[in-house]
Design a protein around this motif. Structure first.
Motif, mmCIF file in Angstrom:
data_model
loop_
_atom_site.group_PDB
_atom_site.id
_atom_site.type_symbol
_atom_site.label_atom_id
_atom_site.label_comp_id
_atom_site.label_asym_id
_atom_site.label_seq_id
_atom_site.Cartn_x
_atom_site.Cartn_y
_atom_site.Cartn_z
ATOM 1 N N ALA A 138 0.815 -1.215 0.000
ATOM 2 C CA ALA A 138 0.000 0.000 0.000
ATOM 3 C C ALA A 138 0.848 1.264 0.000
ATOM 4 C CB ALA A 138 -0.929 -0.002 1.209
ATOM 5 N N CYS A 139 2.095 1.170 0.512
ATOM 6 C CA CYS A 139 2.975 2.341 0.556
ATOM 7 C C CYS A 139 3.554 2.676 -0.815
ATOM 8 C CB CYS A 139 4.101 2.107 1.544
ATOM 9 S SG CYS A 139 5.220 0.762 1.066
ATOM 10 N N GLY A 140 3.552 1.689 -1.735
ATOM 11 C CA GLY A 140 4.135 1.897 -3.052
ATOM 12 C C GLY A 140 5.632 1.660 -3.070
ATOM 13 N N GLU A 141 6.117 1.036 -4.147
ATOM 14 C CA GLU A 141 7.546 0.772 -4.320
ATOM 15 C C GLU A 141 7.934 1.065 -5.767
ATOM 16 O OE1 GLU A 141 10.438 -3.127 -4.613
ATOM 17 O OE2 GLU A 141 8.965 -3.090 -2.969
ATOM 18 N N ILE A 142 9.033 1.802 -5.943
ATOM 19 C CA ILE A 142 9.536 2.126 -7.275
ATOM 20 C C ILE A 142 10.922 1.529 -7.416
ATOM 21 C CG2 ILE A 142 10.090 3.960 -8.920
ATOM 22 C CD1 ILE A 142 8.277 5.837 -7.259
ATOM 23 N N ASP A 143 11.039 0.457 -8.210
ATOM 24 C CA ASP A 143 12.345 -0.158 -8.456
ATOM 25 C C ASP A 143 12.959 0.519 -9.683
ATOM 26 O OD1 ASP A 143 11.979 -1.942 -6.342
ATOM 27 O OD2 ASP A 143 10.883 -3.335 -7.619
ATOM 28 N N VAL A 144 13.873 1.433 -9.423
ATOM 29 C CA VAL A 144 14.480 2.207 -10.513
ATOM 30 C C VAL A 144 15.410 1.329 -11.337
ATOM 31 C CG1 VAL A 144 15.870 4.239 -11.077
ATOM 32 C CG2 VAL A 144 14.273 4.311 -9.147
ATOM 33 N N THR A 161 2.397 -2.121 -6.416
ATOM 34 C CA THR A 161 1.219 -1.410 -5.912
ATOM 35 C C THR A 161 0.215 -2.444 -5.430
ATOM 36 O OG1 THR A 161 -0.013 -1.464 -7.988
ATOM 37 C CG2 THR A 161 1.604 0.320 -7.728
ATOM 38 N N PRO A 162 -0.821 -2.039 -4.714
ATOM 39 C CA PRO A 162 -1.833 -3.024 -4.301
ATOM 40 C C PRO A 162 -2.476 -3.768 -5.464
ATOM 41 C CG PRO A 162 -2.042 -1.039 -2.991
ATOM 42 C CD PRO A 162 -1.038 -0.735 -4.073
ATOM 43 N N SER A 163 -2.500 -3.165 -6.651
ATOM 44 C CA SER A 163 -3.113 -3.832 -7.801
ATOM 45 C C SER A 163 -2.180 -4.841 -8.464
ATOM 46 C CB SER A 163 -3.565 -2.800 -8.833
ATOM 47 O OG SER A 163 -2.428 -2.132 -9.393
ATOM 48 N N SER A 164 -0.863 -4.712 -8.223
ATOM 49 C CA SER A 164 0.092 -5.631 -8.834
ATOM 50 C C SER A 164 1.386 -5.589 -8.034
ATOM 51 C CB SER A 164 0.362 -5.243 -10.295
ATOM 52 O OG SER A 164 1.286 -6.139 -10.880
ATOM 53 N N PHE A 165 1.665 -6.690 -7.324
ATOM 54 C CA PHE A 165 2.861 -6.708 -6.479
ATOM 55 C C PHE A 165 3.469 -8.094 -6.483
ATOM 56 C CE2 PHE A 165 -0.849 -7.500 -3.883
ATOM 57 C CZ PHE A 165 -0.506 -8.600 -3.119
ATOM 58 N N GLY A 166 4.609 -8.225 -5.827
ATOM 59 C CA GLY A 166 5.309 -9.505 -5.881
ATOM 60 C C GLY A 166 5.775 -9.761 -7.308
ATOM 61 N N ASN A 167 5.216 -10.716 -7.975
ATOM 62 C CA ASN A 167 5.519 -10.978 -9.385
ATOM 63 C C ASN A 167 4.724 -9.974 -10.223
ATOM 64 O OD1 ASN A 167 6.559 -12.163 -11.661
ATOM 65 N ND2 ASN A 167 5.041 -13.827 -11.688
ATOM 66 N N THR A 168 5.119 -8.708 -10.119
ATOM 67 C CA THR A 168 4.332 -7.605 -10.686
ATOM 68 C C THR A 168 4.284 -7.654 -12.210
ATOM 69 O OG1 THR A 168 4.109 -5.187 -10.813
ATOM 70 C CG2 THR A 168 6.330 -6.072 -10.705
ATOM 71 N N GLN A 169 3.169 -7.117 -12.744
ATOM 72 C CA GLN A 169 3.025 -6.973 -14.182
ATOM 73 C C GLN A 169 3.521 -5.617 -14.665
ATOM 74 O OE1 GLN A 169 1.943 -9.702 -16.012
ATOM 75 N NE2 GLN A 169 2.231 -10.566 -13.951
ATOM 76 N N ASN A 170 3.746 -4.694 -13.714
ATOM 77 C CA ASN A 170 4.171 -3.335 -14.069
ATOM 78 C C ASN A 170 5.697 -3.315 -14.143
ATOM 79 O OD1 ASN A 170 1.444 -2.491 -13.881
ATOM 80 N ND2 ASN A 170 1.678 -2.265 -11.643
ATOM 81 N N ILE A 171 6.209 -3.693 -15.299
ATOM 82 C CA ILE A 171 7.645 -3.905 -15.418
ATOM 83 C C ILE A 171 8.106 -3.520 -16.819
ATOM 84 C CG2 ILE A 171 7.406 -6.307 -16.171
ATOM 85 C CD1 ILE A 171 9.837 -6.943 -14.351
ATOM 86 N N GLY A 172 9.333 -2.973 -16.900
ATOM 87 C CA GLY A 172 9.942 -2.656 -18.183
ATOM 88 C C GLY A 172 11.415 -3.003 -18.131
ATOM 89 N N SER A 173 12.030 -3.263 -19.282
ATOM 90 C CA SER A 173 13.442 -3.648 -19.271
ATOM 91 C C SER A 173 14.141 -3.104 -20.508
ATOM 92 C CB SER A 173 13.573 -5.171 -19.226
ATOM 93 O OG SER A 173 13.045 -5.749 -20.401
ATOM 94 N N THR A 174 15.471 -3.096 -20.436
ATOM 95 C CA THR A 174 16.307 -2.682 -21.555
ATOM 96 C C THR A 174 17.638 -3.399 -21.452
ATOM 97 O OG1 THR A 174 17.179 -0.754 -22.758
ATOM 98 C CG2 THR A 174 17.341 -0.707 -20.360
ATOM 99 N N GLN A 175 18.391 -3.408 -22.537
ATOM 100 C CA GLN A 175 19.687 -4.073 -22.532
ATOM 101 C C GLN A 175 20.817 -3.071 -22.277
ATOM 102 O OE1 GLN A 175 20.657 -7.412 -22.884
ATOM 103 N NE2 GLN A 175 18.458 -7.728 -22.472
ATOM 104 N N ALA A 208 1.978 4.714 -16.361
ATOM 105 C CA ALA A 208 0.957 5.761 -16.299
ATOM 106 C C ALA A 208 -0.414 5.120 -16.401
ATOM 107 C CB ALA A 208 1.161 6.782 -17.419
ATOM 108 N N PRO A 209 -0.896 4.518 -15.314
ATOM 109 C CA PRO A 209 -2.195 3.833 -15.387
ATOM 110 C C PRO A 209 -3.311 4.817 -15.724
ATOM 111 C CG PRO A 209 -1.490 4.103 -13.106
ATOM 112 C CD PRO A 209 -0.327 4.492 -13.964
ATOM 113 N N ALA A 214 -5.918 4.346 -5.099
ATOM 114 C CA ALA A 214 -5.014 3.788 -4.094
ATOM 115 C C ALA A 214 -4.453 2.440 -4.514
ATOM 116 C CB ALA A 214 -5.733 3.669 -2.751
ATOM 117 N N ARG A 215 -5.169 1.716 -5.396
ATOM 118 C CA ARG A 215 -4.682 0.402 -5.811
ATOM 119 C C ARG A 215 -3.624 0.508 -6.898
ATOM 120 N NH1 ARG A 215 -6.697 -4.196 -4.844
ATOM 121 N NH2 ARG A 215 -6.449 -4.933 -6.993
ATOM 122 N N THR A 216 -3.807 1.433 -7.822
ATOM 123 C CA THR A 216 -2.879 1.517 -8.949
ATOM 124 C C THR A 216 -1.837 2.616 -8.796
ATOM 125 O OG1 THR A 216 -4.300 3.071 -10.144
ATOM 126 C CG2 THR A 216 -4.690 0.713 -10.502
#
Length: 700
Positions: A138-144, A161-175, A208-209, A214-216
């Motif tokens: 609920a506090c929110g986490e930003i993995d830079v 976020t409360p809507s997606s945490f642990g194995n979160t779907q809100n993820i991006g990557s680069t090489q 940018a949901p 509070a969930r997203t």
């Protein structure tokens, strides 16, 4: 400091890149750690997570976090976080700014070289300060930045976020192929509408949901910074190396790995020019730092008080200054994008005492703008070289007081003894006095150790009271800071000890001393009466350390007093067989350390001055220079006829001095015959019609 620059893009769609441009400009550096020290981290900014945490910090991780230098240290201008395997067990480091630095919205960036090794998991991230009240996620986490070396070169960002945490779907990557061998800048820009992630200022992911609740979107409150290296665990472990169903898949040949961080910086949107630095400094203080808002491509111009010089940083946002001896204004002017901004900071220079006695205030003239009254009716006026206080107290529980605010804070660290010279006639018989000290934060001395002026000496002459505050400043959070005393409060007819009444006081001076004086207190309440065999003189003994009393007399109240007898300590009476009703007497206590100042004048006739005192004329007479190192001058209004000038120490002893011609002069030169020690002296001026007194400070 490291040089840095990043681009701010226009608010438009960059169709060629297929991404949106930045929607906020984060151009002011508000906080940074450049890791330029050596050894442990700055405890004002960083603390440590320790141990294995709940279920391996919730991820079945293997390491135990420590605060040891082997795992977390500054070295060579960088922060080193190192995971180490010893005896089959892993230790590592996880540091955070929780409770020390936090921010809402802005750009956070790290310049780092990541830790290699299959099974390791270095991370640079932020976590909501509300974790202690709302919990996670609920506090929110930003993995830079997260890096898993079992997937070489892949750097990712994630949101929990409360809507997606642990194995979160809100993820991006680069090489980033050389992430473990070269330094790169990993950054996130957080605005009220979106969070963008960059490597070397190249945008690769935006969160940018469409619906922000509070969930997203728990990203409306402060976040703090975290840096760590995890080992194994749900994310770091290499499945092919795992045993016994544990997340322990780590390269068996790996014994240590390290992440190096050159800096971490936080930027926010510039709103107004800020200027920070100490508002209180010691005279001639060295290497004093002042900082202004730091913007890229801005130019800075600094203006300093007289005597202050810039050691380094001219034309930058941060200057290091060697201070002078005077208080004054530090001012910075910043020019940025065609705009000019100005900010000022008033800086006071401490008074740092020196010598055997240091004068704080002599009340000549009255420092009216630095005096305040409360709790009663007060009239403050000038009386010769002193402050006269007429008062009417009706409600003692209102703590009636006169408060003197020092022009510059006083450092009493080595001078804990306050000396106050006060006189009263105490006609009301109600006078009760106490003196308290206040520091720059408003903390006030009190408790069991207080300066109560008791007994009150009310013989109409100045009496010098002393109190050692060394044990009265307190300890712990309530301690009064002896290095920044800013106010002196004189309570009058106060509290349970006070009674309603009206009366007058005269406050001559405040001084500080390094220790309680060893000379005796002066005798007081001297009185003379006729006796069968002459004149009997009595007095009040106010000392416990005198060895004898001198008896002195003169044919005139303002004449030269000659010693006529010496009596034993604790004696309080003496009969002069040659005395008459017109003889004037003074008493002086003596011990091996020296002599006290004179008592009041005693005479049967009751006349204590051969000439009237002219306060109005005294205010027109000028003493200069004052303080003086030796020779000084007196200037008089035209037509003043001066008959004699004499110089006295505060102990009443006359100081031989050479006086230039008095005839027809409006300015008269006075030169002491010997080199005088620093201190306060009294100049007695006899005119044709009156007696005047002026105070002189000798200070070399």
């Amino acid at each position: 400091m490291h040089k840095f620059k990043y681009l701010t893009f226009c608010l438009s769609l960059l169709w060629s890149l297929g991404v949106k441009a930045q929607t906020a400009t984060f151009n002011e550096l508000v906080w940074s750690d450049e890791f330029e020290a050596n050894g442990a981290l700055n405890p004002a900014w960083w603390s440590y997570d320790l141990g294995t945490g709940d279920n391996g910090w919730g991820n079945r991780e293997l390491q135990s976090y420590t605060n040891q230098l082997a795992n977390v240290r500054q070295a060579g201008g960088k922060l080193v976080i190192e995971a180490i395997k010893q005896n089959g067990n892993w230790t590592s480091g996880r540091v955070k700014t929780q409770g020390k630095f936090k921010f809402t919205y802005g750009r956070v960036e790290w310049k780092a070289k990541l830790a290699p090794g299959v099974g390791t998991w270095p991370a640079l991230w932020t976590l909501g300060e509300s974790i202690s009240t709302k919990g996670w996620p609920a506090c929110g986490e930003i993995d830079v930045m997260e890096y898993i070396d079992r997937l070489p070169g892949k750097v990712q960002a994630a949101l929990h976020t409360p809507s997606s945490f642990g194995n979160t779907q809100n993820i991006g990557s680069t090489q980033v192929p050389d992430a473990t061998t070269a330094y790169h800048i990993y950054a996130a820009e957080w605005s009220p509408t979106e969070i963008k992630f960059f490597v070397d200022n190249t945008l690769y992911y935006t969160y940018a949901p469409a619906v922000k609740d509070a969930r997203t979107w728990p990203f409306t409150e402060d976040q703090f910074l975290i840096m760590n290296i995890a080992v194994g665990g749900n994310m770091g472990s290499e499945p092919s190396l795992e045993t016994n169903g544990q997340k322990n898949g780590v390269d068996p040949n790996l014994t240590s790995t390290r992440m190096e961080i050159e800096y971490v910086r936080v930027y926010q949107t510039f709103k107004e020019l800020a200027l920070t630095g100490p508002t209180l400094v010691s005279p001639s203080a060295q290497n004093v730092t002042f900082k202004a808002s730091q913007l890229a491509n801005a130019t800075y111009t600094w203006t300093l008080p007289e005597g202050a010089t810039i050691v380094s940083g001219q034309n930058t946002s941060e200057v290091v200054i060697n201070w002078g001896r005077k208080s004054g204004t530090v001012r910075v002017q910043m020019q940025h994008n065609g705009q000019t901004y100005t900010k000022s900071l008033e800086v006071k220079t401490k008074m740092v005492p020196s010598g055997s006695s240091f004068l704080i205030e002599g009340f000549s003239p009255i420092p009216s703008s630095f005096l305040q009254t409360s709790g009663g009716t007060f009239q403050l006026s000038q009386a010769i070289d002193a402050l006269r206080i007429n008062y009417n107290i009706t409600t003692p529980n209102n703590l009636p007081a006169v408060v003197y605010e020092l022009e510059s804070p006083l450092d009493m660290t080595g001078y804990p003894v306050l000396q106050a010279s006060i006189k009263t006639l105490n006609k009301s018989k109600t006078v009760a006095l106490r003196i308290d000290l206040l520091d720059a934060t408003g903390k006030i001395t009190g408790g069991n150790q207080v300066f109560t002026l008791s007994p009150i000496i009310d013989d109409g002459e100045y009496y010098t009271y002393h109190f050692n505050y060394a044990n009265a400043f307190g300890t712990g959070t309530g301690q009064v800071d002896p290095a920044s005393i800013s106010k002196i409060r004189l309570l009058i007819n106060y509290g349970l000890f006070g009674s309603p009444g009206q009366d007058s006081l005269w406050l001559d001076s405040f001084s500080v001393l390094p220790a309680m004086p060893t000379t005796p207190n002066r005798a007081s309440h001297a009185a003379a009466t006729t006796a069968a065999s002459g004149i009997t003189v009595t007095w009040q003994d106010n000392a416990t350390n005198e060895q004898s009393f001198k008896i002195l007399k003169s044919a005139q109240s303002n004449g030269t007093y000659q010693e006529i007898a010496s009596v034993a300590a604790n004696t309080r009476t003496f009969t002069d067989p040659a005395g008459t009703r017109e003889t004037f007497y003074k008493i002086q206590a003596v011990n091996a350390a020296g002599t006290a100042s004179f008592s009041n004048i005693a005479t049967v006739a009751g006349v204590i001055s051969g000439l009237p005192v002219d306060d109005a004329l005294a205010r027109q007479v000028q003493v200069f220079p004052n303080p003086a190192s030796s020779k000084f001058f007196l200037s008089f209004p035209a037509g003043t006829k001066v008959k004699a000038i004499r110089l006295f120490g505060l102990n009443g002893q006359e100081v031989p001095a050479l006086v230039s011609s008095l005839t027809g002069k409006s300015t008269i030169e006075v030169t002491p015959s010997t080199l005088l020690p620093d201190g306060l002296y009294l100049c007695q001026i006899q005119t044709e019609k009156a007696m005047l007194f002026k105070r002189l400070l000798i200070q070399k």
